[in-house]
Design a protein around this motif. Sequence first.
Motif, short mmCIF file in Angstrom:
data_model
loop_
_atom_site.label_atom_id
_atom_site.label_comp_id
_atom_site.label_asym_id
_atom_site.label_seq_id
_atom_site.Cartn_x
_atom_site.Cartn_y
_atom_site.Cartn_z
N THR A 21 0.81 -1.23 0.00
CA THR A 21 0.00 0.00 0.00
C THR A 21 0.84 1.28 0.00
O THR A 21 0.28 2.37 0.06
N GLN A 22 2.16 1.15 -0.04
CA GLN A 22 3.03 2.33 0.02
C GLN A 22 3.38 2.77 -1.40
O GLN A 22 4.14 2.12 -2.10
N TRP A 23 2.79 3.91 -1.83
CA TRP A 23 2.97 4.33 -3.21
C TRP A 23 4.34 4.99 -3.45
O TRP A 23 4.89 4.90 -4.55
N ARG A 24 4.90 5.66 -2.43
CA ARG A 24 6.20 6.29 -2.62
C ARG A 24 7.32 5.25 -2.84
O ARG A 24 8.08 5.36 -3.81
N PRO A 25 7.44 4.26 -1.96
CA PRO A 25 8.44 3.21 -2.25
C PRO A 25 8.16 2.49 -3.56
O PRO A 25 9.10 2.10 -4.27
N LEU A 26 6.85 2.32 -3.88
CA LEU A 26 6.51 1.67 -5.14
C LEU A 26 7.01 2.49 -6.33
O LEU A 26 7.60 1.95 -7.28
N ALA A 27 6.78 3.80 -6.28
CA ALA A 27 7.25 4.66 -7.37
C ALA A 27 8.79 4.65 -7.45
O ALA A 27 9.36 4.61 -8.55
N MET A 28 9.46 4.67 -6.28
CA MET A 28 10.91 4.63 -6.28
C MET A 28 11.43 3.31 -6.86
O MET A 28 12.38 3.30 -7.66
N GLY A 29 10.81 2.20 -6.48
CA GLY A 29 11.22 0.91 -7.04
C GLY A 29 10.97 0.83 -8.52
O GLY A 29 11.81 0.30 -9.28
N PHE A 30 9.82 1.36 -8.99
CA PHE A 30 9.52 1.34 -10.41
C PHE A 30 10.53 2.20 -11.19
O PHE A 30 11.03 1.80 -12.25
N ILE A 31 10.82 3.38 -10.67
CA ILE A 31 11.80 4.25 -11.32
C ILE A 31 13.17 3.57 -11.38
O ILE A 31 13.89 3.66 -12.39
N THR A 32 13.52 2.88 -10.32
CA THR A 32 14.81 2.17 -10.29
C THR A 32 14.87 1.09 -11.36
O THR A 32 15.87 0.97 -12.09
N LEU A 33 13.81 0.30 -11.47
CA LEU A 33 13.80 -0.77 -12.48
C LEU A 33 13.85 -0.20 -13.89
O LEU A 33 14.58 -0.70 -14.76
N VAL A 34 13.08 0.87 -14.14
CA VAL A 34 13.10 1.47 -15.48
C VAL A 34 14.47 2.05 -15.80
O VAL A 34 15.00 1.89 -16.91
N ALA A 35 15.08 2.73 -14.82
CA ALA A 35 16.40 3.32 -15.05
C ALA A 35 17.45 2.24 -15.32
O ALA A 35 18.29 2.37 -16.22
N CYS A 36 17.38 1.14 -14.57
CA CYS A 36 18.33 0.04 -14.81
C CYS A 36 18.12 -0.58 -16.19
O CYS A 36 19.08 -0.90 -16.90
N GLY A 37 16.85 -0.76 -16.57
CA GLY A 37 16.58 -1.31 -17.90
C GLY A 37 17.10 -0.41 -19.01
O GLY A 37 17.70 -0.89 -19.98
#
Length: 452
Positions: A21-37
């Motif tokens: 339910t935590q959208w900030r960590p979710l957004a940070m994790g998503f940004i991290t995965l996209v940046a790594c890709g």
Amino acid sequence: MSSRLQNIQFSALARAGEGLTQWRPLAMGFITLVACGLLVFVSQALARGMGGFAGMLLFGLLMLATAVVFFSGVSAVGVMLMDKAQGIAVRGFADAAYAGLLCVPKFLGLALLALVATLLFYLVAAIIYFVCKIPLLGAVLAFVAHPVLIIAASALIVAWVCVVAPMFAPAVWSGLPFKAALASVIGIARNRLVEVVLMQIVLYIILMVITGLLFMGLLPVSISLTAMGTGIAAGGAGGMGLEGLMYMGPRALSHMGMSGSVIGLWLGVGVLFCVIFALLGQVAVMGQNLVYLQASASIDSTGEEQALDGVWSDVRKRAEEAKERAKAAAERAKQVAAQKAQEVAAANEARKAAAAEQAQQQAALAAEREAARQAAESARLQAEQAAAEQAAAAQQAAQEAQRLADAQPAAAPQTPDAAPAAPVAAPSCPSCHGQVGRTDSFCEHCGHKLKP
């Protein structure tokens, strides 16, 4: 042990689901995965375009940057979820990203310590195995030492996987420095190892349940709809289910030249699964934070930190002593080398002096031989010249005597009434003019050969 097990609050691990339910960590994790890709894609494209050693070097640098971005992003997510687990306000994106970046050197330090510990363990094992080569005694030692080494290595691996690695990250995310985090992990491993392992097992069960619930409907629906959407967007009679996704979708991508609809469809699926894996990662990170907070609640790591200080000071002291010994050894080696150089220089000088003296002696001997040869040659020439002069004088005297002898008989008939001739003088040596006999073949004074 039973009282400790009773103090474990397994119900607290149910809060691991709060990670969903935590959208900030979710957004940070998503940004991290996209940046790594994106970094991986760019690194591969640049390396393929440049080629050669430069391309490989650039690929390696970009992959290193990708690893830094990944661990920084994961640490930023861990920092946010640690704030949530501790019940404090969750940090913003910038503060969490900066805190996550500061966690990377700490993880690198832990990795270096693990590498050093592994090398030391294998060094000790190698020494023991070399000792085992001793006849008779070595066989007994190998019989005992080999199983002990296996058990010790297995225990270290279990401790690393179940305690050190899972507990060190939350300790760092909670804001502890490297030494304090390591002391906290050591205190947990020494005092609450069993509890931590049990809580890890419960956390894995919770994670498996959440994963099963997510993929129970997500996996079949995503496969069937992706296959159907790919077939329809590619203009073919789309098949359904897993077969359509495995065969019809890729075939449509290859034949239809990656149309915009197909690209959007597949990118949407990729983004969806990035979000799902980010959510599952948040559940795991949230659970590890809860396990660490519960395990470290009753642990005083002051003693472990003091012990680490003692170890660091001892290591530093030994390093200084080793440095001083190495410096002293270098100085001694330098002095020995200088002494050896002086000895070699003196030996070379002595050898050169001896060679020069020998050369002078040889030159003097050669000069003496040359002078003696020249003197002998001069004496020989003088003797030959004197002999030639004596021979010329003797020949001249003989010719004069012959002339006189030839002139006397011719003059005698012309003067019959003249007085009788004077007696003929006795012959002499033409060389030394000494008196010789008429029948002598050699002069008894100088040895000159007389004419007959």
